[in-house]
Design a protein around this motif. Structure first.
Motif, PDB file in Angstrom:
ATOM      1  N   THR A 178       0.850  -1.196   0.000  1.00  0.00           N
ATOM      2  CA  THR A 178       0.000   0.000   0.000  1.00  0.00           C
ATOM      3  C   THR A 178       0.882   1.241   0.000  1.00  0.00           C
ATOM      4  O   THR A 178       1.833   1.338   0.778  1.00  0.00           O
ATOM      5  N   TYR A 198      -0.265   7.288  -9.778  1.00  0.00           N
ATOM      6  CA  TYR A 198      -1.204   6.162  -9.789  1.00  0.00           C
ATOM      7  C   TYR A 198      -0.929   5.236 -10.983  1.00  0.00           C
ATOM      8  O   TYR A 198      -0.901   4.012 -10.841  1.00  0.00           O
ATOM      9  N   GLN A 202       0.165   1.166 -11.224  1.00  0.00           N
ATOM     10  CA  GLN A 202      -0.551   0.167 -12.014  1.00  0.00           C
ATOM     11  C   GLN A 202       0.381  -0.536 -13.004  1.00  0.00           C
ATOM     12  O   GLN A 202       0.223  -1.736 -13.275  1.00  0.00           O
ATOM     13  N   ASN A 205       2.152  -3.153 -11.092  1.00  0.00           N
ATOM     14  CA  ASN A 205       1.255  -4.293 -10.858  1.00  0.00           C
ATOM     15  C   ASN A 205       1.129  -5.165 -12.108  1.00  0.00           C
ATOM     16  O   ASN A 205       1.125  -6.396 -12.031  1.00  0.00           O
ATOM     17  N   ASP A 211      -0.384  -6.425  -6.641  1.00  0.00           N
ATOM     18  CA  ASP A 211      -1.650  -5.745  -6.355  1.00  0.00           C
ATOM     19  C   ASP A 211      -1.412  -4.631  -5.335  1.00  0.00           C
ATOM     20  O   ASP A 211      -2.081  -4.534  -4.316  1.00  0.00           O
ATOM     21  N   VAL A 212      -0.428  -3.791  -5.628  1.00  0.00           N
ATOM     22  CA  VAL A 212      -0.130  -2.660  -4.748  1.00  0.00           C
ATOM     23  C   VAL A 212      -1.275  -1.649  -4.846  1.00  0.00           C
ATOM     24  O   VAL A 212      -1.685  -1.266  -5.950  1.00  0.00           O
ATOM     25  N   GLN A 213      -1.795  -1.236  -3.720  1.00  0.00           N
ATOM     26  CA  GLN A 213      -2.924  -0.307  -3.667  1.00  0.00           C
ATOM     27  C   GLN A 213      -2.445   1.133  -3.455  1.00  0.00           C
ATOM     28  O   GLN A 213      -1.468   1.378  -2.756  1.00  0.00           O
ATOM     29  N   VAL A 214      -3.172   2.068  -4.072  1.00  0.00           N
ATOM     30  CA  VAL A 214      -2.914   3.496  -3.876  1.00  0.00           C
ATOM     31  C   VAL A 214      -4.067   4.081  -3.085  1.00  0.00           C
ATOM     32  O   VAL A 214      -5.222   4.008  -3.517  1.00  0.00           O
ATOM     33  N   ILE A 215      -3.771   4.651  -1.913  1.00  0.00           N
ATOM     34  CA  ILE A 215      -4.806   5.346  -1.156  1.00  0.00           C
ATOM     35  C   ILE A 215      -4.562   6.849  -1.257  1.00  0.00           C
ATOM     36  O   ILE A 215      -3.432   7.303  -1.399  1.00  0.00           O
ATOM     37  N   ASN A 218      -8.242   8.808  -6.511  1.00  0.00           N
ATOM     38  CA  ASN A 218      -9.045   8.027  -7.432  1.00  0.00           C
ATOM     39  C   ASN A 218      -9.012   8.722  -8.791  1.00  0.00           C
ATOM     40  O   ASN A 218      -9.641   9.767  -8.978  1.00  0.00           O
TER      41      ASN A 218
END
Length: 363
Positions: A178, A198, A202, A205, A211-215, A218
């Motif tokens: 994350t 972002y 992707q 990934n 599956d690294v998430q970006v918080i 959006n």
């Protein structure tokens, strides 16, 4: 000609009546961005002709000239112009957006021939001043007009490109899977960083089956985490700390001085960060130990070049766009404690070349 009139002025004149000494090109249509941008190499040697009678000035946004970010770097372009070309200088710091118009007018009244304004938020005030003072050249950092006035030059930077590289790097270095980003204000010159970041995550990934998430951002809704100012370091710190509690171990603040709070949170919680606009290991050296790298913009070079063109009477409203290809944007050297191995470094270099060659499009 305007330049002849300028050179006849007495140096040190504090106020003057601005009158047009020659006609500018009356075409108000938008110009295409420059295909070749000024680089530090191109302006490193001062020309034999100096310009002691030319006065160049700058107006900051509310972050001030010591923001360790884009105001500070733009201001460095003014001081470099004084060193290289002998121009006179003046500056004024803005404490709030309500001061923008008055501060620009103050520079006009002080007899400035070139006025650089720093930041997207000064767009309206700069255009209004340019309409009233057609014999003054204006260069605005981080803004371009659809139909620029003949005496206004936009200095823009495609920071999505190096931010893509920063996102890939962040994803590769994340141990939690994350990463987080937040901005100062939701405006295009902030969100362009977040969009590129972002997309870079992707890409990682996709390449690595991860599956690294970006918080904090959006890209579909263009909404995310913002401090809603560029000055509140405490708010920036709390925003980053909230992301860290959600598992983020790389923080990408795009918030000027408020973003320094993000670096403080990273340092306090033993996670990594990526700075923007300037090389954070130089401008915010106290946080260098947590920095993987910085997404940098050669705003100093662009501002200095605009001043030189104005002094030489070759100024135009042609929009300048800094890219990876012309070195107007890029990544700073990796931090001394970033621990970037040769394989990852080579991958970042490969991605950079693919962006330059058009094989990867960063939106």
């Amino acid at each position: 000609m305007k330049k002849t009139a300028r050179m006849a002025m007495v140096a040190g004149l504090v106020a003057l009546s601005l009158t047009a000494c020659g006609e500018r090109d009356s075409d108000d249509s938008a110009s295409e961005p420059s295909s070749s941008a000024p680089t530090s190499e191109a302006t490193s040697e001062a020309p034999s002709e100096q310009f002691p009678n030319h006065k160049a000035c700058i107006v900051s946004d509310s972050g001030g000239f010591d923001d360790k970010s884009f105001n500070q770097t733009s201001y460095a372009g003014l001081t470099k112009a004084a060193e290289d070309y002998g121009v006179q200088t003046a500056e004024v710091e803005s404490n709030a957006p309500s001061e923008f118009g008055d501060n620009i007018n103050e520079m006009v009244q002080q007899g400035c021939y070139t006025i650089a304004t720093v930041g997207f938020l000064l767009g309206d005030a700069t255009e209004a001043a340019a309409k009233k003072n057609k014999d003054v050249d204006f260069a605005i950092v981080d803004f371009a007009y659809e139909k620029p006035l003949p005496n206004v030059k936009g200095l823009t930077f495609n920071t999505a490109e190096p931010s893509f590289l920063a996102g890939y790097l962040a994803a590769a270095k994340s141990e939690t899977g994350t990463v987080g980003t937040f901005g100062g204000v939701n405006i295009p010159t902030v969100t362009i960083f977040m969009n590129g970041f972002y997309q870079g995550v992707q890409k990682y990934n996709e390449d690595e089956g991860a599956d690294v998430q970006v918080i904090g951002w959006n890209p579909e809704t263009q909404e995310g985490s913002f401090t809603n100012d560029f000055e509140n370091k405490t708010l920036g710190q709390s925003t980053a700390e909230e992301m860290i509690t959600q598992g983020a171990d790389v923080i990408f603040p795009v918030a000027g001085p408020a973003g320094l709070g993000g670096l403080q949170a990273a340092q306090d919680n033993d996670v990594k960060a990526i700075w923007v606009d300037t090389d954070g290991c130089e401008s915010a050296a106290e946080y260098c130990d947590v920095l993987l790298t910085s997404v940098v913009k050669a705003m100093d070079v662009a501002v200095e070049q605009a001043i030189l063109e104005s002094a030489q009477d070759t100024f135009s409203n042609e929009v300048y766009e800094g890219t990876l290809e012309n070195e107007g944007v890029g990544l700073a050297p990796y931090g001394p404690e970033a621990d970037i191995d040769d394989e990852l470094s080579s991958k970042i270099d490969e991605l950079k070349q693919q962006i330059i060659d058009g094989e990867i499009t960063v939106e």
